[in-house]
Design an enzyme around this catalytic site. Structure first.
Site, PDB file in Angstrom:
ATOM      1  N   ASN A  32       4.616   6.527 -13.240  1.00  0.00           N
ATOM      2  CA  ASN A  32       5.482   7.965 -13.379  1.00  0.00           C
ATOM      3  C   ASN A  32       6.836   7.730 -13.788  1.00  0.00           C
ATOM      4  OD1 ASN A  32       3.216   9.592 -12.652  1.00  0.00           O
ATOM      5  ND2 ASN A  32       3.491   9.042 -10.520  1.00  0.00           N
TER       6      ASN A  32
ATOM      7  N   HIS B 263       7.744   1.343 -10.595  1.00  0.00           N
ATOM      8  CA  HIS B 263       6.600   0.776  -9.798  1.00  0.00           C
ATOM      9  C   HIS B 263       5.340   1.310 -10.568  1.00  0.00           C
ATOM     10  CE1 HIS B 263       7.693   4.986  -8.174  1.00  0.00           C
ATOM     11  NE2 HIS B 263       6.373   4.944  -7.963  1.00  0.00           N
ATOM     12  N   MET B 264       4.247   0.762 -10.495  1.00  0.00           N
ATOM     13  CA  MET B 264       2.960   1.150 -11.228  1.00  0.00           C
ATOM     14  C   MET B 264       2.039   1.031  -9.943  1.00  0.00           C
ATOM     15  SD  MET B 264       0.675  -1.698 -13.197  1.00  0.00           S
ATOM     16  CE  MET B 264       1.621  -1.806 -14.832  1.00  0.00           C
ATOM     17  N   HIS B 265       1.421   2.464  -9.919  1.00  0.00           N
ATOM     18  CA  HIS B 265       0.319   2.685  -9.100  1.00  0.00           C
ATOM     19  C   HIS B 265      -1.033   2.015  -9.632  1.00  0.00           C
ATOM     20  CE1 HIS B 265       2.395   6.238  -7.247  1.00  0.00           C
ATOM     21  NE2 HIS B 265       3.028   5.990  -8.242  1.00  0.00           N
TER      22      HIS B 265
ATOM     23  N   VAL C 139      10.292   8.057  -6.463  1.00  0.00           N
ATOM     24  CA  VAL C 139      10.992   7.119  -5.685  1.00  0.00           C
ATOM     25  C   VAL C 139      11.730   6.599  -7.136  1.00  0.00           C
ATOM     26  CG1 VAL C 139      10.964   4.775  -4.847  1.00  0.00           C
ATOM     27  CG2 VAL C 139       9.532   6.761  -4.139  1.00  0.00           C
TER      28      VAL C 139
ATOM     29  N   ARG D 266       0.844  -1.246  -0.005  1.00  0.00           N
ATOM     30  CA  ARG D 266       0.050  -0.110  -0.002  1.00  0.00           C
ATOM     31  C   ARG D 266       0.758   1.249  -0.168  1.00  0.00           C
ATOM     32  NH1 ARG D 266      -4.809  -1.944   0.324  1.00  0.00           N
ATOM     33  NH2 ARG D 266      -5.177  -3.831   1.500  1.00  0.00           N
ATOM     34  N   ASP D 267       0.466   2.274  -0.680  1.00  0.00           N
ATOM     35  CA  ASP D 267       0.966   3.376  -0.851  1.00  0.00           C
ATOM     36  C   ASP D 267       0.977   4.230   0.375  1.00  0.00           C
ATOM     37  OD1 ASP D 267       2.035   5.694  -3.382  1.00  0.00           O
ATOM     38  OD2 ASP D 267       1.642   6.381  -1.438  1.00  0.00           O
ATOM     39  N   ILE D 268       2.057   4.865   0.997  1.00  0.00           N
ATOM     40  CA  ILE D 268       2.236   5.625   2.345  1.00  0.00           C
ATOM     41  C   ILE D 268       1.133   6.658   2.378  1.00  0.00           C
ATOM     42  CG2 ILE D 268       4.115   6.993   2.006  1.00  0.00           C
ATOM     43  CD1 ILE D 268       5.252   5.948   4.704  1.00  0.00           C
TER      44      ILE D 268
HETATM   45  P1  DGP Z   1       6.027   8.056  -7.485  1.00  0.00           P
HETATM   46  O1  DGP Z   1       5.744   9.664  -7.250  1.00  0.00           O
HETATM   47  O2  DGP Z   1       5.341   7.676  -8.986  1.00  0.00           O
HETATM   48  O3  DGP Z   1       7.403   7.807  -7.602  1.00  0.00           O
HETATM   49  O4  DGP Z   1       5.366   7.393  -6.615  1.00  0.00           O
HETATM   50  C1  DGP Z   1       6.081   7.027  -5.291  1.00  0.00           C
HETATM   51  C2  DGP Z   1       5.164   6.912  -4.031  1.00  0.00           C
HETATM   52  O5  DGP Z   1       5.751   5.986  -3.067  1.00  0.00           O
HETATM   53  C3  DGP Z   1       4.333   7.747  -3.513  1.00  0.00           C
HETATM   54  O6  DGP Z   1       2.699   7.740  -4.089  1.00  0.00           O
HETATM   55  C4  DGP Z   1       4.307   7.572  -2.280  1.00  0.00           C
HETATM   56  C5  DGP Z   1       5.020   6.379  -1.940  1.00  0.00           C
HETATM   57  N1  DGP Z   1       6.052   6.142  -1.007  1.00  0.00           N
HETATM   58  C6  DGP Z   1       7.175   6.907  -0.840  1.00  0.00           C
HETATM   59  N2  DGP Z   1       7.845   6.364   0.438  1.00  0.00           N
HETATM   60  C7  DGP Z   1       6.968   5.124   0.668  1.00  0.00           C
HETATM   61  C8  DGP Z   1       7.399   4.227   1.785  1.00  0.00           C
HETATM   62  O7  DGP Z   1       8.217   4.234   2.555  1.00  0.00           O
HETATM   63  N3  DGP Z   1       6.344   3.601   2.144  1.00  0.00           N
HETATM   64  C9  DGP Z   1       5.418   3.330   1.017  1.00  0.00           C
HETATM   65  N4  DGP Z   1       4.496   2.214   1.361  1.00  0.00           N
HETATM   66  N5  DGP Z   1       5.274   4.089   0.272  1.00  0.00           N
HETATM   67  C10 DGP Z   1       5.860   5.263  -0.088  1.00  0.00           C
END
Ligand code: DGP
Length: 114
Positions: A87, A100-102, A96, A29-31
């Protein structure tokens, strides 16, 4: 990569809320979720972005879509709809540098970039 946050999550060195794991793909899950469902479909292999992927990664990239489809189907998201976003590069909002794919779903998504 030792300084990659997603490599650390995948390795279990920092916590993540995992919803799927196999030998090639990890989903957590996204944070900072932007919707009720906001998953990150991530290859275990460190690839900085889609730009750095090669033809050797073709099956792996395809598998990311398969995992997304299976999770969306399992969670009944295919009737309401879901969005898959990759992205690529800072100018496109990638923060990041681990491919990765959202997978985003669970709210109306009328707004479109194109
Ligand atoms: P992007 O902007 O496409 O690179 O998306 C990176 C996503 O990663 C962003 O929506 C927030 C998420 N994210 C960043 N750090 C962490 C983390 O430590 N844990 C989790 N679960 N998600 C994270």
């Amino acid at each position: 990569m030792t300084d990659c946050i997603f490599c650390k999550i995948i390795a279990g060195e920092i916590p993540g809320q995992f919803v799927y794991r196999d030998d090639e793909i990890v989903v957590f899950r996204d944070i900072n979720p932007t919707a009720p469902v906001h998953l990150l479909i991530t290859p275990r292999k460190h690839i900085a972005s889609n730009t750095e992927a090669t033809s050797a990664d073709e099956a792996l990239l395809g598998k990311m879509f398969t995992v997304a489809r299976n999770l969306a189907t399992e969670q009944g998201l295919n009737t309401s709809g879901y969005r898959l976003i990759i992205n690529t590069g800072a100018g496109a909002g990638q923060t990041v540098l681990h491919l990765h794919m959202h997978l985003i779903a669970g709210k109306p998504m009328g707004e479109r970039l194109l």
